[in-house]
Design an enzyme around this catalytic site. Structure first.
Site, mmCIF file in Angstrom:
data_model
loop_
_atom_site.group_PDB
_atom_site.id
_atom_site.type_symbol
_atom_site.label_atom_id
_atom_site.label_comp_id
_atom_site.label_asym_id
_atom_site.label_seq_id
_atom_site.Cartn_x
_atom_site.Cartn_y
_atom_site.Cartn_z
ATOM 1 N N LYS A 151 0.846 -1.189 0.000
ATOM 2 C CA LYS A 151 0.000 0.000 0.000
ATOM 3 C C LYS A 151 0.880 1.237 0.000
ATOM 4 O O LYS A 151 1.928 1.277 0.661
ATOM 5 C CB LYS A 151 -0.920 0.053 1.232
ATOM 6 C CG LYS A 151 -2.146 0.924 1.017
ATOM 7 C CD LYS A 151 -3.087 0.319 -0.013
ATOM 8 C CE LYS A 151 -4.302 1.179 -0.265
ATOM 9 N NZ LYS A 151 -5.205 0.575 -1.260
ATOM 10 N N GLY A 209 -21.995 6.126 2.042
ATOM 11 C CA GLY A 209 -21.019 6.618 1.080
ATOM 12 C C GLY A 209 -21.608 6.632 -0.323
ATOM 13 O O GLY A 209 -22.224 5.651 -0.761
ATOM 14 N N GLY A 244 -19.680 7.943 -3.096
ATOM 15 C CA GLY A 244 -18.570 8.342 -3.950
ATOM 16 C C GLY A 244 -18.509 7.566 -5.248
ATOM 17 O O GLY A 244 -19.515 7.036 -5.740
ATOM 18 N N ASN A 245 -17.327 7.473 -5.806
ATOM 19 C CA ASN A 245 -17.164 6.950 -7.157
ATOM 20 C C ASN A 245 -17.635 5.505 -7.287
ATOM 21 O O ASN A 245 -18.420 5.170 -8.174
ATOM 22 C CB ASN A 245 -15.684 7.073 -7.557
ATOM 23 C CG ASN A 245 -15.494 6.999 -9.057
ATOM 24 O OD1 ASN A 245 -16.375 7.371 -9.826
ATOM 25 N ND2 ASN A 245 -14.341 6.517 -9.480
ATOM 26 N N VAL A 246 -17.166 4.624 -6.413
ATOM 27 C CA VAL A 246 -17.577 3.224 -6.476
ATOM 28 C C VAL A 246 -19.072 3.095 -6.195
ATOM 29 O O VAL A 246 -19.791 2.355 -6.876
ATOM 30 C CB VAL A 246 -16.756 2.374 -5.492
ATOM 31 C CG1 VAL A 246 -17.335 0.963 -5.389
ATOM 32 C CG2 VAL A 246 -15.303 2.305 -5.928
ATOM 33 N N ALA A 247 -19.559 3.824 -5.204
ATOM 34 C CA ALA A 247 -20.974 3.759 -4.854
ATOM 35 C C ALA A 247 -21.852 4.233 -6.003
ATOM 36 O O ALA A 247 -22.974 3.740 -6.188
ATOM 37 C CB ALA A 247 -21.252 4.588 -3.606
#
Length: 516
Positions: free
Chosen positions: A207, A311, A313-316
């Site tokens: 990471k 959430g 955001g983008n993935v959601a």
């Protein structure tokens, strides 16, 4: 690897960081420490938590009571140490510059199982990190560097590299302390190793972290160009030990900037040969995990179900589309960003989707009566405060490290009879999409699409059911079952380059990487 809008916020530093490491007595470490900062002054000598030898408090009084956990971060300090773990990243950058240094290198000693510092002045920090039994798990390396152009503190965290090079996205986040940065890096690197293993990828766990300076605007184009070019140079200096990608706070365009200074990066834009934004694949994989879990629970399919999403955001955003396509009856979504909520509702103007903006302290989404709760934003959201509120039949989301404590909180969910699909089982498709870009990209690539096929033994659907079955058969939590399956797979050596990462670490130490 990448789940750039669907990952966890930094964890709180674990108190056990300050326990003495195995192989190092309190006396061995304490005799190197001669300053102790407290909330009320500076003591004349130091000892570690759990060591009841008397020490001098301000004013000369002796005490033998161990320190409270919240005070333990400031107990391990050397006069010549270039930084303290409870310092902010900005303070660490300043301290390193004052010491005429720009790098920190901590690597695993195989005989003791502890991190050791290439420079003795960082030995206390290495011992403290190694003593954190919750988050440190035989990580092979922790490497830090100051960005030459951006002044940001950059990090690479490496777990196991038996299966291959450490691979995982780089997170661009504002950290208040290096302790939080280290906790995030350690946990996410191990999670990436497990995710790669269960996905059948020949990668290890890694990471990246970019600690955004407090005075820098993340929307500033010049700053972004500088910091991602810096990060690419940092990754190149590691000789391929760690391969970076997109994650929270980064975009495909940022990966293109990283690509200008390193070859060791994936998730680059299609125009320069990459697979681009992996968020759609990640979201689709999470929905497959929901379907697999519901089928295993004899709850049917997603059709007619109520899904609560934390959430937006983008993935959601992609997830909402896949859920609506699957025929859900209702989606309840919350986020702390008004802009994110507005973007979601504009993108999917469907009466079945109801989204609202909430305060960071608002926990109402956890108390929503629903079939599936999908944590898609912060990590550590399943904890003793939120688990008693749950009214969901299943927990399955895109966020990394959803359990604040893997053991305690997984057991609490099991006792409540609420199955939880571990994050690295559900959200693996981000790395699957971009992991093998070097072999070329195909439209409707069968190597990727098979992960969505419930009939394939190693699909998201099938692995989700395998984890739930093992947990049921062995009488253990789903987290323990997934961890066991992943850890077994992580020990399988790469068929061509076994332990390549360890060889690279040895070379970096021989070259005195930290002194360059």
């Amino acid at each position: 690897m990448p789940n750039r809008q669907a990952s966890d916020a930094p964890k709180t530093a674990h108190p056990s960081y300050m326990a003495p490491a195995r192989g190092h007595s309190n006396h061995d470490i304490a005799k190197k420490c001669c300053v102790r900062h407290t909330r009320v002054g500076v003591a004349r000598c130091v000892r570690l938590p759990g060591d009841r030898r008397s020490f001098r408090r301000p004013g000369g009084r002796h005490a033998s009571k161990p320190l409270a956990p919240e005070r333990q971060w400031s107990t391990l300090i050397r006069v010549d140490i270039p930084f303290r773990l409870d310092s902010s990243p900005e303070q660490v950058v300043e301290a390193l510059r004052n010491a005429q240094r720009r790098r920190v290198c901590l690597t695993l000693d195989a005989s003791s199982g502890q991190l050791v510092a290439s420079d003795p002045s960082c030995s206390a920090a290495a011992a403290a990190i190694s003593a954190n039994s919750r988050d440190f798990a035989g990580h092979e390396a922790v490497l830090l560097e100051i960005g030459a152009q951006s002044d940001a503190l950059l990090g690479a965290f490496v777990h196991k590299t038996i299966r291959g090079q450490a691979a995982g996205g780089v997170r661009h986040w504002r950290y208040t302390s290096v302790a939080d940065m280290v906790v995030d890096g350690l946990r996410l690197a191990r999670g990436m190793g497990r995710k790669n293993s269960l996905a059948g990828l020949w990668w290890g766990g890694g990471k990246g972290i970019i600690a955004r300076p407090a005075d820098r605007d993340p929307r500033d184009a010049d700053y972004r160009a500088a910091v991602y070019a810096d990060y690419g140079r940092f990754v190149s200096s590691l000789r391929g030990l760690y391969v970076t990608a997109e994650d929270v706070g980064t975009t495909a365009a940022d990966m293109a900037q990283v690509h200008t200074t390193t070859r060791f990066v994936t998730c680059v834009p299609p125009e320069i040969g990459g697979s681009g934004n992996p968020s759609s694949a990640t979201a689709r994989g999470v929905v497959c995990a929901m379907q697999g879990a519901l089928a295993w629970m004899n709850q049917g399919s997603l059709e007619g179900k109520h899904v609560a999403m934390q959430g937006t955001g983008n993935v959601a955003g992609f997830m909402a589309g896949y859920l609506l396509e699957a025929g859900v009856a209702r989606i309840t979504a919350v986020d702390i960003s008004e802009a994110s909520v507005a973007a979601l509702t504009q993108r999917w103007p469907d009466p079945r989707l109801q989204a609202r903006c909430v305060a960071p302290s608002d926990l109402s989404i956890f108390a929503t009566d629903c079939d599936v709760l999908a944590p898609n934003a912060l990590g550590g959201v399943l904890n003793p405060e939120t688990i008693p509120l749950l009214r969901a039949k299943l927990v399955c989301g895109a966020a990394n490290n959803q359990l604040l404590d893997d053991t305690r909180d997984a057991m609490a969910l099991r006792e409540r009879g609420i199955p939880v699909v571990p994050d690295f089982v559900a959200n693996r498709m981000g790395i699957v999409q971009c992991a093998n870009e070097q072999y070329g990209c195909l439209p409707d690539d069968p190597a990727i699409l098979r992960h969505f096929d419930s009939n394939w033994d190693d699909s998201v659907f099938a692995v989700t059911q395998a984890v739930l079955k093992r947990a049921s058969d062995d009488g253990i939590t789903t987290a323990a079952a997934a961890n066991a399956l992943a850890d077994e797979a992580s020990l399988q050596p790469h068929p061509l380059w076994p332990n390549r990462g360890k060889d690279i670490v040895t070379a970096l130490l021989a070259e005195r990487w930290a002194d360059q």
